[in-house]
Enzyme design. Sequence first.
Site, PDB file in Angstrom:
ATOM      1  N   ASP A 270       0.833  -1.198   0.000  1.00 66.97           N
ATOM      2  CA  ASP A 270       0.000   0.000   0.000  1.00 66.97           C
ATOM      3  C   ASP A 270       0.875   1.259   0.000  1.00 66.97           C
ATOM      4  OD1 ASP A 270      -1.961  -1.830   0.186  1.00 66.97           O
ATOM      5  OD2 ASP A 270      -2.799  -1.121   2.096  1.00 66.97           O
TER       6      ASP A 270
ATOM      7  N   TYR B  37       2.177   1.989  -3.417  1.00 66.06           N
ATOM      8  CA  TYR B  37       1.084   2.518  -4.232  1.00 66.06           C
ATOM      9  C   TYR B  37       0.874   4.002  -3.912  1.00 66.06           C
ATOM     10  CZ  TYR B  37      -3.424   3.028  -6.498  1.00 66.06           C
ATOM     11  OH  TYR B  37      -4.442   3.453  -7.311  1.00 66.06           O
ATOM     12  N   ASP B  38       0.820   4.303  -2.606  1.00 66.76           N
ATOM     13  CA  ASP B  38       0.605   5.691  -2.187  1.00 66.76           C
ATOM     14  C   ASP B  38       1.710   6.608  -2.691  1.00 66.76           C
ATOM     15  OD1 ASP B  38      -1.670   4.968  -0.909  1.00 66.76           O
ATOM     16  OD2 ASP B  38      -0.762   4.840   1.087  1.00 66.76           O
TER      17      ASP B  38
ATOM     18  N   SER C 233     -34.930  -8.302 -13.069  1.00 67.04           N
ATOM     19  CA  SER C 233     -34.789  -8.724 -11.685  1.00 67.04           C
ATOM     20  C   SER C 233     -34.741 -10.252 -11.649  1.00 67.04           C
ATOM     21  CB  SER C 233     -35.949  -8.074 -10.928  1.00 67.04           C
ATOM     22  OG  SER C 233     -36.516  -8.927 -10.054  1.00 67.04           O
TER      23      SER C 233
ATOM     24  N   LYS D 182     -25.121 -13.996  -4.102  1.00 64.73           N
ATOM     25  CA  LYS D 182     -25.978 -12.842  -4.379  1.00 64.73           C
ATOM     26  C   LYS D 182     -25.572 -11.740  -3.408  1.00 64.73           C
ATOM     27  CE  LYS D 182     -30.782 -11.630  -5.223  1.00 64.73           C
ATOM     28  NZ  LYS D 182     -30.863 -10.319  -4.575  1.00 64.73           N
TER      29      LYS D 182
ATOM     30  N   LYS E 237     -27.277 -19.179 -12.944  1.00 64.31           N
ATOM     31  CA  LYS E 237     -27.684 -18.802 -14.296  1.00 64.31           C
ATOM     32  C   LYS E 237     -27.357 -19.948 -15.232  1.00 64.31           C
ATOM     33  CE  LYS E 237     -26.580 -14.110 -13.137  1.00 64.31           C
ATOM     34  NZ  LYS E 237     -25.359 -13.428 -12.731  1.00 64.31           N
TER      35      LYS E 237
ATOM     36  N   LYS F 168     -32.337 -18.096  -2.002  1.00 59.82           N
ATOM     37  CA  LYS F 168     -32.094 -17.197  -0.876  1.00 59.82           C
ATOM     38  C   LYS F 168     -31.654 -17.941   0.381  1.00 59.82           C
ATOM     39  CE  LYS F 168     -33.109 -13.169  -1.216  1.00 59.82           C
ATOM     40  NZ  LYS F 168     -34.332 -12.394  -1.452  1.00 59.82           N
TER      41      LYS F 168
ATOM     42  N   CYS G  67     -33.124  -2.885  42.082  1.00 59.22           N
ATOM     43  CA  CYS G  67     -32.707  -4.098  41.378  1.00 59.22           C
ATOM     44  C   CYS G  67     -33.869  -5.081  41.281  1.00 59.22           C
ATOM     45  CB  CYS G  67     -31.544  -4.737  42.121  1.00 59.22           C
ATOM     46  SG  CYS G  67     -31.097  -6.351  41.464  1.00 59.22           S
TER      47      CYS G  67
ATOM     48  N   CYS H  68     -26.838  -9.742  46.200  1.00 52.16           N
ATOM     49  CA  CYS H  68     -27.741  -9.907  45.067  1.00 52.16           C
ATOM     50  C   CYS H  68     -27.543 -11.292  44.460  1.00 52.16           C
ATOM     51  CB  CYS H  68     -27.450  -8.825  44.029  1.00 52.16           C
ATOM     52  SG  CYS H  68     -28.449  -8.971  42.548  1.00 52.16           S
TER      53      CYS H  68
HETATM   54  S1  IVH Z   1     -28.147 -11.320 -12.005  1.00 47.82           S
HETATM   55  C1  IVH Z   1     -30.977 -11.159 -15.247  1.00 47.82           C
HETATM   56  N1  IVH Z   1     -26.324 -11.910 -10.211  1.00 47.82           N
HETATM   57  O1  IVH Z   1     -30.045  -9.038  -7.245  1.00 47.82           O
HETATM   58  C2  IVH Z   1     -30.176 -11.277 -14.038  1.00 47.82           C
HETATM   59  N2  IVH Z   1     -27.967 -10.282  -9.680  1.00 47.82           N
HETATM   60  O2  IVH Z   1     -32.864  -9.638  -7.148  1.00 47.82           O
HETATM   61  C3  IVH Z   1     -30.183 -10.061 -13.215  1.00 47.82           C
HETATM   62  N3  IVH Z   1     -27.692  -9.278  -7.466  1.00 47.82           N
HETATM   63  O3  IVH Z   1     -30.988  -6.522  -9.493  1.00 47.82           O
HETATM   64  C4  IVH Z   1     -29.300 -10.034 -12.080  1.00 47.82           C
HETATM   65  N4  IVH Z   1     -25.894 -10.400  -6.901  1.00 47.82           N
HETATM   66  O4  IVH Z   1     -28.937  -6.129  -7.984  1.00 47.82           O
HETATM   67  C5  IVH Z   1     -27.411 -11.169 -10.509  1.00 47.82           C
HETATM   68  N5  IVH Z   1     -24.633 -12.479  -8.731  1.00 47.82           N
HETATM   69  C6  IVH Z   1     -25.718 -11.755  -9.028  1.00 47.82           C
HETATM   70  C7  IVH Z   1     -26.248 -10.808  -8.131  1.00 47.82           C
HETATM   71  C8  IVH Z   1     -27.396 -10.105  -8.492  1.00 47.82           C
HETATM   72  C9  IVH Z   1     -26.765  -9.480  -6.526  1.00 47.82           C
HETATM   73  C10 IVH Z   1     -28.829  -8.342  -7.346  1.00 47.82           C
HETATM   74  C11 IVH Z   1     -28.997  -7.410  -8.514  1.00 47.82           C
HETATM   75  C12 IVH Z   1     -30.369  -7.690  -9.069  1.00 47.82           C
HETATM   76  C13 IVH Z   1     -31.047  -8.270  -7.866  1.00 47.82           C
HETATM   77  C14 IVH Z   1     -32.220  -9.133  -8.274  1.00 47.82           C
END
Ligand code: IVH
Length: 673
Positions: free
Chosen positions: A35, A38-39, A84, A118, A293, A317, A411, A435
């Site tokens: 660091d 870098y600084d 989303s 996520k 995905k 989740k 108390c 106590c």
């Molecule tokens: S993919 C079409 N990947 O979660 C796919 N989203 O609930 C769109 N998010 O708006 C998002 N980590 O803000 C994707 N590894 C991840 C993610 C992620 C967080 C958030 C993102 C999205 C929201 C949807």
Amino acid sequence: MSIPKSSKAEAAQLRQALSEHNYHYYVLDDPLVTDQEYDRLFRRLQQLELEHPGLVTPDSPTQRVGSEPASHFESVTHEVAMLSLDNAFDEEEMLAFDRRLRDKLDRDSALAYCAEPKLDGLAVSLLYEAGELVRAATRGDGRSGENITANARTIASIPLRLIGDNLPRRIEVRGEVYMELEGFAALNRSQQQDGGKVFANPRNAAAGSLRLLDSRITASRPLTFCSYGTGLCEGVELPPGQYQQMQFLRAIGIPISRQIELLDSIDDCLDYYQRILAQRDELAFDIDGVVFKLDDIEQQREAGFVSRAPRWAIAYKFPAQEVMTRLLDVDFQVGRTGALTPVARLEPVAVGGVMVSNATLHNMDEIERKDIRIGDIVILRRAGDVIPEIVAPVIQQREGKLKRPRMPSRCPVCNSEVIQQSGQAAYRCVGGLVCAAQRKEAIKHYASRKAMDIEGLGDKLVEQMVEQGMIESVADLYHLELEQVAGLERMAEKSAQNLLQALEQTRTTSLARFIYALGIREVGEATAEALAGHFGNLEVIMDADVESLQQVEDVGPVVAENIRHFFDQQRNRDIIDQLLDQGVNWPAIDLSHRQLDQSLAGKTYVISGTLNGYSRDQAASLLKARGAKVSGSVSSKTSALIGGENPGSKLARAEALGVEVLDQAGFESLIEG
Ligand code: IVH
């Protein structure tokens, strides 16, 4: 004034070097320089640019400081909508997701998925043209968001310029802006000190920081970016798989998740979920699940969308770490030192995977600061192994006049007076060992693992013994008789025997443990050890004056006063005499070779896993004897992790932070000096 050629060249060189260092630090997680180095380069560039303002370019790393506040954010229309995600909450829903996709794609064999955590922050879109960051926008409603370019430019992990020769003409990088837990805590501390807004969680802090009209303030906030995908892309053909596309982003300088994996089947996805869930508490940032995905981009296209979410992706989740519930009442718990702590009684609720019905409220100041009232709906947070905590009341849901919790004047256990000592936040019951609550706590502490380590003497048992008048103080433990103990609830003759045997066996201890076991206010294990090592002898400590106590490492005036006060109480001296009469003893400490070289002074170590031939306490003492500090958790300040066999999750954290890891041999060479 014209700019000398040499300065121009030097500035270009510095920028090149700094951007390379940034890439190694943020994207590859493998810094090339310290660091400090870098600084040094950074300051040299700043100086050159100050001397020759004509040298400043918009992509210079010195330009991450923010600019004049804007009056509002311009609106930005996303060329490709920002979607989303659908959620899954259990394995069944995950299997159904995979089945739907295989039906849709008419496939019998397993589908491959790209997986990442996520992140719990907010989605942003970064547009690069000819390799240069030209626009950053929030997700907004998915069709249009806000132009936050000035703010995004202050985030160090967002490259201002991409690297490589074969860059797309235009590429939109999507990802999450979030705040790491350490930065979040530091931000809240300084906000509180300056009377600013305290944020409820890292997500709110990230959102609040990114959407500030004054980007100079954003620059001071510890924001981070991590990409999870692309939007539009022109001028190069992206690879045909999600995972490969992410590797492409990484190669052109975009940070992506360290935990990203390409998985062969839905079963591997379920396994991945469990693995990331197990790491959740060790990560430096909040995650609220994992995202899967479909890996094949062609298959993604085929699967298509439903309303606002793709069919080809899903968020599985984790159990929520933050939930809402009702605060039913506030009780006051009396601790070992008489301090009264407010405890929230809650409508039972599952948080972080367990049922919770109580939460600490720390102290009255905190209740007041958060304006918590009895009957409020509150946000309850339980992250990792941290005790559940009330983050804030949900004021919008408050109905009618609700009562503020009040510190009782007497108390709740012994009815003695409750006082607040001047200059201290805590309220205390003055009852002392009169106590029952304080007596119980003192005995529990004495028996605890790091004190006398009396196996089988758990909290419930101590409570029964005190309530039935069997014991008044720790000294009475050694008078206990078999029939007495065996007669207690949930005690059989065998376990009673075991307890008496444990009492017998732990009579021989160490001076440090004994001092710690006494439960003197603010004398923890480290201080007890320092006292034992310094004075070597209990009588000397008991008679030491405040000045000589302060000669001991880490003992300041307050702790010295506490120690003096403790030994000034005749009752405490009587109990110590009784304990010694009962045969409590420890080996004498030889101070003659106390002065080991202090070669490890200033270093901090974390011990994890088992070392051959050393208990963890022994290993820690050996390190401390050479001046080192020993800590329980790995941070970037840790000098090294000493990992024996089965080092567990701390090893992963050390590796993530680039902290050195020592094995048994490394440890031994340290303590040999
Ligand atoms: S993919 C079409 N990947 O979660 C796919 N989203 O609930 C769109 N998010 O708006 C998002 N980590 O803000 C994707 N590894 C991840 C993610 C992620 C967080 C958030 C993102 C999205 C929201 C949807």
